[in-house]
Motif scaffolding. Structure first.
Motif, PDB file in Angstrom:
ATOM      1  N   MET A   1       0.857  -1.194   0.000  1.00 39.99           N
ATOM      2  CA  MET A   1       0.000   0.000   0.000  1.00 39.99           C
ATOM      3  C   MET A   1       0.888   1.237   0.000  1.00 39.99           C
ATOM      4  O   MET A   1       1.023   1.937   1.000  1.00 39.99           O
ATOM      5  N   VAL A   7      -5.724   4.332   0.632  1.00 43.29           N
ATOM      6  CA  VAL A   7      -6.341   4.397   1.956  1.00 43.29           C
ATOM      7  C   VAL A   7      -7.808   4.800   1.825  1.00 43.29           C
ATOM      8  O   VAL A   7      -8.700   4.207   2.432  1.00 43.29           O
ATOM      9  N   GLY A  39      -4.238   2.275   7.620  1.00 47.19           N
ATOM     10  CA  GLY A  39      -3.759   2.514   6.258  1.00 47.19           C
ATOM     11  C   GLY A  39      -2.704   3.599   6.213  1.00 47.19           C
ATOM     12  O   GLY A  39      -1.667   3.456   5.555  1.00 47.19           O
ATOM     13  N   LEU A  51      -3.525  -4.153   3.669  1.00 52.60           N
ATOM     14  CA  LEU A  51      -4.699  -4.180   4.522  1.00 52.60           C
ATOM     15  C   LEU A  51      -5.641  -5.261   3.998  1.00 52.60           C
ATOM     16  O   LEU A  51      -5.958  -5.280   2.811  1.00 52.60           O
ATOM     17  N   SER A  68      -3.832  -5.588   9.303  1.00 58.73           N
ATOM     18  CA  SER A  68      -2.735  -4.816   8.724  1.00 58.73           C
ATOM     19  C   SER A  68      -1.477  -5.672   8.775  1.00 58.73           C
ATOM     20  O   SER A  68      -1.128  -6.211   9.827  1.00 58.73           O
TER      21      SER A  68
END
Length: 332
Positions: A1, A7, A39, A51, A68
């Motif tokens: 990410m 996010v 996030g 995530l 996470s």
């Protein structure tokens, strides 16, 4: 990410999921904050961050789980990181502390220099005081099921039926991956009773018939008995199981074959289940030979344990499913 826009995408996905599943505005808002905080933590602090968001129903209670996962750097001082006002990036430092208060269940496993796993769980059902109605059975269950890279559906599946002294669990791996594999996995799960389970050998035989006309699947079925401390199991193909404690590690191996294609006469086997041992079941998207380099993870929530196995031992090219079961600590 690595992209901050992801996010917002995750937050919108969480909002849609909680609304579709009938979560109230308060719980939906708490989930959105947790997604945002975890996030952003991945963006600011971590490498290789992911995530995972999923809903599952166990013993009549529906929950949304947020996981996470990152590859580092880990937390040298976990308690400091959970305190409000602590930050290593010049921010307000309220992320982990806020998530731990907002979630109904919260757990962390971190290895300095290696990475961190964080679980935040939110229950839909509440009592008159607003407290979560958690499953009150003799077992704790955690699972992670991921599609192969590039696929939108997983060809794996799993199911669990919990009674006071008995847990029935099945894991299914449709041959290959993608929609046809998912169809096979779904066909096998249609003959599993999510309320009452069923004897392992009977499930394998019924699944074998249900899978006729599909590409077939590897299946494993397990009955865990708290009272006798025994596990009965049967299967066909490469679904593997491990019974692991701090002092022992035994493997549950199914017979060869492919349900829906060719299965020999189904034979049930039995094995002892030591009082403090976890049962870890997985599809062949996980390496067949693996060892924990940090046994403290065994003490964490079963969802954290499942995520750890995915994180460390996934082959990275196929669907991957891990299901973890332990006796609930509040039971005798």
């Amino acid at each position: 990410m690595g992209d901050p826009s992801r996010v917002g995408e995750a937050r919108r996905h969480a909002a849609a999921m909680s609304s579709r599943l009938g979560f109230d505005a308060i719980q939906s808002g708490r989930l959105a904050v947790a997604v945002n905080e975890l996030g952003n933590n991945l963006i600011r602090h971590a490498t290789g961050g992911r995530l995972l968001l999923a809903a599952r129903e166990v013993a009549g209670s529906l929950a949304i789980e947020l996981l996470s996962i990152d590859d580092g750097p880990g937390m040298a001082d976990l308690q400091a990181c959970l305190r409000d006002g602590y930050s290593t990036a010049g921010s307000a430092g309220e992320g982990l502390g806020a998530v731990s208060r907002l979630a109904d269940d919260f757990d962390i496993h971190t290895q300095p220099g290696h990475g961190t796993l964080i679980l935040a769980r939110f229950y839909r059902e509440r009592d008159v005081a607003g407290k979560p109605r958690r499953p009150n059975g003799g077992f704790a269950v955690g699972a992670v099921c991921l599609a192969a890279p590039g696929e939108h559906v997983s060809g794996d599946g799993w199911g669990v039926a919990l009674q006071a002294q008995r847990a029935d669990v099945v894991v299914v791996d449709g041959l290959g991956h993608g929609p046809d594999a998912a169809e096979a996995a779904a066909a096998a799960l249609t003959v599993f009773d999510p309320l009452h389970g069923g004897a392992p050998g009977n499930f394998v035989e019924r699944a074998h018939q249900a899978l006729r006309g599909t590409r077939g699947a590897a299946i494993g079925a397990y009955r865990m008995d708290r009272e006798t401390g025994r596990i009965r199991f049967a299967g066909a193909g490469n679904i593997l199981g491990r019974v692991i404690s701090g002092i022992g590690d035994r493997t549950l191996v199914s017979q060869s074959g492919t349900a829906g294609v060719q299965v020999r006469t189904v034979q049930e086997q039995e094995m002892d289940w030591p009082a403090h041992a976890l049962v870890i079941l997985h599809s062949d998207g996980i390496q067949s030979r693996w060892q924990f380099d940090d046994a403290t993870v065994l003490q964490r929530d079963p969802a954290i344990v499942a995520a750890f196995v995915i994180w460390k031992f996934s082959r990275g090219r196929d669907d991957a499913t891990v299901v973890v079961i332990r006796r609930a600590e509040n039971q005798t």
